[in-house]
Structure formats: C-alpha cells, structure tokens
Design an enzyme around this catalytic site. Sequence first.
Site, PDB file in Angstrom:
ATOM      1  CG  ASP A 120      -4.520   2.720  10.789  1.00 60.72           C
ATOM      2  OD1 ASP A 120      -5.515   3.334  11.242  1.00 60.72           O
ATOM      3  OD2 ASP A 120      -4.578   2.038   9.743  1.00 60.72           O
TER       4      ASP A 120
ATOM      5  NE  ARG B 122      -2.639   1.147   3.588  1.00 61.48           N
ATOM      6  CZ  ARG B 122      -3.535   1.231   4.581  1.00 61.48           C
ATOM      7  NH1 ARG B 122      -4.830   1.347   4.307  1.00 61.48           N
ATOM      8  NH2 ARG B 122      -3.145   1.164   5.839  1.00 61.48           N
TER       9      ARG B 122
END
Length: 539
Positions: free
Chosen positions: A443, A162
């Site tokens: 996150d 990613r």
Amino acid sequence: MSFGKEIHLTVPIPKEAEHIITKESIDFLAILHRTFEKRRQELLGNRKKVQESLDNGTPLTFLPETKNIRESPSWSCAPPAPGLEDRRVEITGPTDRKMVINALNSGSKTFMADFEDSNSPTWTNMVVGQANLYHAIRRQIDFEINGKQYKLSEKPAVLIVRPRGWHLPEPRLLIDGIPISGSLFDFGLYFFHNASELVKRGFGPYFYLPKMEHHLEARLWNDVFSLSTSHLGLKQGIIRATVLIETLPAAFQMEEILYELKEHSSGLNCGRWDYIFSFIKKQRAHKQNVMPDRSDVTMTVPFMNAYVQLLIQTCHKRKVAAMGGMSAQIPIKNDSDANERAMNKVRADKLREVQAGHDGTWVAHPALVKIALDIFNENMKGPNQYHIRREEVTVTDKQIADSSVPGKITEQGVRDNVSAALSYCAAWISGNGCVPINYLMEDAATAEIARVQLWQWCKYASKTDTGKTISPSYLQPIFSEESSKVSKLPGIDPGHVKIASEYMAGQVKSQWPSDFLTSDLLVHLEGVGTVGGKSKSSL
C-alpha cells in the site's frame, strides 16, 4: 438536487451511491466540518512546528506536561465492545464489492475496510465503497459475475473502518468554499448511515484511526465521536477506535492517546511500515539517521523493537488490545518452494508477535488467515493477552529514536525502491491503492519508505556498498529503465508512469521530501482541481 448554495460537489453522484450522498447525510457532514475544521487546521499547523523543532536539533521526548497521565494507575479504557473481545487475526483491504465479501468470509475475526492507504481515493472508490459497506452490513451485498456467486457467510468477520488521516481533504465536496476533511467525510458517511443499524445487529461502529502525531488529534476524534453520537440520538460509548501508532511523535504519546479516547478506545496497532516512513521523514535533517536498504529495516532492529515493546506494555496496562502489524506476503503460484519460503516468513513474524504479547495481527490476503490463526491459536489460549503486563519493560526516549540499523545500501536496494515507488504511484493514479509487487501486497506506506529513502540517500550523498555515490544524476538512468519496465506491466497506464517518474525525480532533488505522496498526487484523480469549472454543481 439542491441542498443549499454553500455546499458544492465537483463531480456527479454515481447511481450506486445515490442513497449515500443525500441531503441528510451532507447536512450531517456540514455540521462536522463547521464544528471541527478550525481545530483540524490548528493541529496540522502544530505538526509543522514539531518538524521545524526536530530539524533544528530538538529531540522528541515523553511530554513532561502529561507525566501524571502516564504515571497514574487509576484509569483504564473501555472494556471490549461486542465482537472485539477476540481479534487474533484481522484482514485488511479496500472496499470494492468483491474484496468486501471475500474479506468478510475469510475466517478472520475482523475485517478492516480501508478508505486510506490501501485505497486510491477516486470519487468512485470513496462513495461506492461506502455503498458496499452499507449493503454488507444489511446482508444485501451478494452478487454473481461470470457464473460465480459471491455471497456472505452466516458469520462474517466483524467490520472495522479506516477513514483517511487528518491531513487529507476530500476536495470534491466543498462546504462554505472549503474542502471537507477526508477523515470527517469517510467517518461521517459511514456513521450516519450505519451506526444505528450496527447497534441493532449487536455490534457498533468501529474504526481504525491513522497517521496521528499528537494526543490532541485523538482528542479531536473523541469530540467528533461524542458530537456524532449525540446528534443521532444514540448511546454514548457505542463507538470504538483503534489507533495506528505509525508516526514517530505518536510513539512518545501512546498513553495520552489512549487517555483521550478512553471510553471509545479499543487499543493501539503497530503500523510498522508507516512508522518506518515517519521515522526517516521526521529525522530528515540529520545525516546520522540515514538508513540502509529497506529490506534491512526489520521488526528486530532496535528502534522497531523498542516501539513494539512499549506499545504492548501500554495497551495491557490500560486493558486494551495491542495489535501486531501487517504481513504483506501473498501466495506465490507455480513455485512451491518460493511460496513455502514466503509462508515461513509469515509464520515467523506471527510467532514473534504472539510471543511478544500481541493480542492479534494483520494479514493482507485470505490465504494467510489460517496460517496466522494457527500460530495464535497455539500460543494464545484466551481471547487476548491483556494479562501479560510486560512490567519488566523499560523503554527510553533515546531507544525510540535510535537510528542504528545494521546493513548496507546496495544497488539492488536502490533499484527496488525506484521500482516500488514508480509501480505504486502509477497504480494509485490509475485508481488502485493495493498493489501486488514482487509477491507482496503493497500500500502507500511502502512507496513512502522508498520515496524518502531515495531522497535521504541523495540528500546526504550516501554511497552504495560498491562505492557509487547516490545522486539525482545517478538515479536518472535507473528511473528511465524502471519506468520502461513498469509501463509494460498489466493494467498500468504508461502516461501515469511518466507522471510518477517526473514526481519522483523532483522529490529526490528537493530540499525536504513532501509530507505525503498521496497529498501530492491527489490532483491527478477524477474531479480534483475542477472547482469553479463546468463540473461544479450545487447540492
């Protein structure tokens, strides 16, 4: 080392990454930058126009100009690429060496190596992370520390990467005086060094694409893929990309996003936490969209359920994977009862996903892989559920934007948001983007929800369930108390907590919240803001 006067680094190249930052790879990045930077900036400008329209009361809808794409039965996406036929459990995490080995060995079907929300984009994290993936692909990553060996298994998980979203720059690499896109930097280095090797090994370069807000942003990615493949003389179609549907505008353009990436598409993912953040942020100008405590915004509330149902229907209609979201729980040591309650939450979440028709799910910790696998193995006998078409589902634009969420704002919910935002921001500035908070692996998305909720509650003078009005002055002592607590946590720099606290205090007083905390705090990372200074060097 000289590469030309128009290309500059503001930081030295770590020794571990000297084979990553090379003349050839930087020349490739320069081609990507010079070809696509203007379009990237135009698309980012379009995001601002959409936000202004929303602020003025124009609701988002399914696009009338792309109705023919949505209604056409004649197109589908590419078949699953090698290694992506069965994705029932995917583990995610940053790209440090130990994490890469443990994730690849976890027993999950794939590992999403993350340069985005679970990663703090320090220069070292970005380029040494690239080196770690380079060595993992070639099975050269094994190492020993303190007498413990870390070694890849015979059949590791399939690797997916990613890159950062279109909005983030990589400010330490300047091309023609302009920072390169973080997306192109992360993608370009990985693709340049590894695409051919991955194909030789029977797989391909696979990606997760975050934070998109329009199908034309997917078209830009598709063009990046096509140019890159041609430039390296590789066969078109070797790339596969799964798009995270984690912004409110993207929820209205799922089919169009798949269409733009058609030959490169491997599906969509419910990026649930970022989606909640975007839902609040995009509808920021309207008081009726004020949300209760973050813990009340579950996957079963109307707007989240509508988005999940539409995503599964859309993906299976076009014969690609509909991936479920993240279970952030992590094992709770020394408290078996609390640990069992947490694991039961994971089981319930994964059971809901597989029964809804998802083809796979995410976990954040190796200990959760078996739990998720067991649920999917029991309830999904084939490699996926593309055959479950969900044709009975009808989702309207009003359902997607439905902000009705039962619940209340509690003083504990306010305090939890302050604590989460301060803890995460301080850790991020310190170089850690994947942080355990209250037995959840958090996150940037969690901190973002906390940030915009605190802003929203102040903006509209929301009241707690005990009748207290939330305002910057109400939050000030809570910021002070929670800052003191966070400063005492292991590995946290009190100076970084102070920066985080001042940042959050400014945010709750703003007319509008900033787009991304990662953009705001980037200036505090190594080598950022030193352009033109002593650390600037020509490549």
